[in-house]
Motif scaffolding. Structure first.
Motif, PDB file in Angstrom:
ATOM      1  N   GLU A 431       0.451  -1.088  -0.401  1.00 13.71           N
ATOM      2  CA  GLU A 431      -0.004   0.082  -0.238  1.00 13.71           C
ATOM      3  C   GLU A 431       0.831   1.252   0.569  1.00 13.71           C
ATOM      4  O   GLU A 431       0.511   2.169  -0.330  1.00 13.71           O
ATOM      5  N   ASP A 432       2.144   0.993   1.132  1.00 15.48           N
ATOM      6  CA  ASP A 432       3.093   2.328   0.959  1.00 15.48           C
ATOM      7  C   ASP A 432       3.246   2.491  -0.638  1.00 15.48           C
ATOM      8  O   ASP A 432       3.567   3.851  -1.194  1.00 15.48           O
ATOM      9  N   ARG A 435       1.333   4.166  -3.476  1.00 15.77           N
ATOM     10  CA  ARG A 435       1.107   5.271  -2.483  1.00 15.77           C
ATOM     11  C   ARG A 435       2.593   6.128  -3.129  1.00 15.77           C
ATOM     12  O   ARG A 435       2.330   8.035  -3.182  1.00 15.77           O
ATOM     13  N   SER A 438       2.646   6.937  -6.624  1.00 14.74           N
ATOM     14  CA  SER A 438       1.247   7.203  -7.379  1.00 14.74           C
ATOM     15  C   SER A 438       1.486   9.308  -6.893  1.00 14.74           C
ATOM     16  O   SER A 438       0.580   9.989  -7.392  1.00 14.74           O
ATOM     17  N   GLN A 440       0.580  10.052  -4.316  1.00 13.59           N
ATOM     18  CA  GLN A 440      -0.229  10.031  -2.886  1.00 13.59           C
ATOM     19  C   GLN A 440       0.302  10.581  -2.020  1.00 13.59           C
ATOM     20  O   GLN A 440      -0.219  11.281  -0.860  1.00 13.59           O
TER      21      GLN A 440
END
Length: 544
Positions: A431-432, A435, A438, A440
């Motif tokens: 997940e990290d 992110r 991307s 984010q």
């Protein structure tokens, strides 16, 4: 997380850098893990098998075409003229479709191996006596089998045995723009250096120059070949030239290497614009993909890659900057050997940075992560094109052994790691990682700007440098303020001192007023002609 687990995603066993066939030379990902020698052997075997299959296919196609033509010709003599062309054309169309499908499946790639040659084949005397209408029909459909056979015969013609430029001009060949363009300063210098070097070789030098010029002229007619085929032509020339030099110098490899270095410099400087990132390859597309990939990984830090380098040490920071400069400057060179020299220089700066940081010699496990970090920071221009160019056109002996081959193999591994870098390699959660990729989020605290700035050194060396610079500027500002206050105080003290001195002088003048007395006159000022003065003494002479 332990240091061992952090290194697990980056570590590459040194045995993986060697050829998969166990010959002991360095392998290359572009050659499927083989060294240049084993790759050429595999390539030649596959090429010979393909040639034999295509030769058999060409003969089969020719026999079928001749049988179809004879059949259509015999049927045209027994049928009325009105219905003559329709059945034969239908039969030929059906045969042509079958032949085209089979040809495009197996034979299309074979033609690219061979140099262009004269496409005019002598016609048989019997064909010349045929009717005009049948000759026009035969002229419109040139035999694909005969064309392929003529191309296959060209396989036995070596690139350096082709005709001279004058002979090629008689065949109506258009020279490549890279050959006819006005020579650049670098090309002129390389040609002059090559001629000066060949003068020291005397008779072998003239033969080397003749074959090199003939090869360059022959390559001008092969601009439509694929990058792999261009590489094969150059490597064949290297191999043939090296074999002849070994026979001439009685196996003296040092002399052969010295001559081959000059040959490579001359050949590749002249052919650079036509073989570097050719239009028939997808090198430019790979460059863009790699460049975007590196840009997307701008957030990767030293800690994530377990790089044993401390950029706060001035000497280490200087070595890192030099390594980045070298890997970027690699793109400015034309000769594969010169590009390899910059890779080697970059690697030596990396080893020096690790040595200074750890106070001990660097290991291979430390070198590869640091090289990956340098590539990520530099984002070298046309990285894939340069790697492919070195792989295709460098003297193969340089890539198989020595420090140049070792460092180049590690660079290829670093690029492959960057392309496949994932969350596990950086010890992050998926997940990290997504992110961060991307945009984010970034691996730094954003809730408290002050705390984020203070903690920047733990995540990004650039932020650490910014924080240090801000601290230095703050200290300089305080010192500057102190200097200004001291200067103003000094100015005030000087003004007060001047006033005090003036007051003291005035008080002294008032206490002791100045008295001006008349000047005393000269002793004889008024008695110049006074007779009362005694006469001047006169010298006296005593006898005696």
């Amino acid at each position: 997380m332990s240091q061992r687990s952090e290194r697990r995603g980056i570590h590459v066993d040194q045995s993986e850098l060697l050829c998969k066939k166990g010959c002991g030379y360095f392998g290359n990902a572009a050659w499927q893990g083989l060294c240049s020698k084993c790759w050429r052997e595999e390539y030649q075997r596959a090429r010979q098998r393909q040639i034999q299959e295509d030769w058999a296919l060409a003969e089969k196609l020719q026999r079928e075409e001749e049988a179809a033509y004879v059949s259509s010709h015999s049927s045209s003599q027994t049928q009325p003229p009105q219905s003559h062309s329709q059945p034969s054309l239908a039969t030929f169309s059906k045969f042509e479709e079958k032949k085209t499908n089979e040809k495009t499946r197996k034979v299309t790639t074979v033609k690219k191996f061979f140099s262009p040659s004269s496409r005019t084949a002598p016609k048989k005397e019997s064909e010349k006596r045929e009717k005009e209408k049948e000759e026009k029909l035969q002229g419109r459909r040139e035999s694909h089998g005969e064309t392929l056979l003529r191309d296959l015969r060209g396989i036995f013609t070596q690139p350096w045995d082709m005709g001279s430029p004058t002979e090629e001009s008689h065949e109506g060949k258009t020279p490549s723009p890279s050959i006819t363009r006005q020579s650049s300063i670098e090309t002129d210098r390389a040609s002059q250096d090559f001629l000066e070097f060949l003068k020291t070789l005397q008779k072998p030098g003239r033969e080397i120059q003749k074959q090199s010029r003939a090869f360059i002229d022959s390559m001008g007619n092969k601009k439509d070949l694929s990058a792999e085929e261009l590489s094969e032509c150059v490597q064949d020339f290297y191999q043939g030239m090296s074999d002849r030099l070994l026979n001439h110098y009685k196996g003296s490899s040092e002399k052969v290497d010295r001559v081959m270095d000059q040959v490579e410099k001359y050949i590749m400087t002249r052919l650079y614009k036509s073989v570097f990132c050719p239009e028939t390859s997808d090198d430019e597309k790979k460059d863009l993909v790699t460049q975007r990939r590196i840009r997307a990984l701008h957030w990767v830090t030293i800690q994530m890659l377990c790089v044993p380098v401390d950029e706060e040490i001035p000497e280490v920071s200087d070595s890192v900057v030099k390594a980045i400069t070298d890997v970027i400057e690699m793109d400015s060179k034309r000769v594969p050997r010169d590009k390899l020299a910059f890779i080697t220089s970059c690697s030596k700066h990396i080893f020096n940075a690790i040595r200074v940081t750890k106070n001990e010699p660097a290991s291979a496990d430390d070198f590869l992560p640091t090289l990956i970090y340098i590539v990520l920071k530099a984002n070298p221009p046309r990285l894939q094109s340069n790697i492919q160019y070195i792989t295709r056109f460098c003297n193969p002996s340089r890539l198989m052994t020595g420090e140049d081959g070792y460092y180049f193999t590690n660079l290829c591994c670093a690029v492959a790691f960057i392309e496949k870098l994932d969350a596990h390699s950086l010890n992050l959660s998926p997940e990290d990682f997504e992110r961060y990729m991307s945009g984010q989020a970034s691996p730094r605290r954003q809730d408290d700007p002050a705390a984020w700035l203070q903690s920047g050194s733990r995540f990004n060396p650039a932020l650490s440098q910014i924080h240090q610079n801000l601290s230095v500027l703050s200290n300089l500002e305080k010192r500057q303020q102190q200097v200004i206050e001291g200067a103003q105080s000094l100015q005030t003290e000087l003004a007060e001192w001047q006033d005090s001195v003036a007051r003291e002088v005035q008080e002294i003048l008032e206490r002791y007023p100045l008295e001006i007395k008349s000047r005393a006159s000269a002793i004889d000022a008024e008695n110049v002609e006074n007779d009362r003065l005694p006469p001047p003494l006169q010298p006296q002479v005593f006898a005696g």
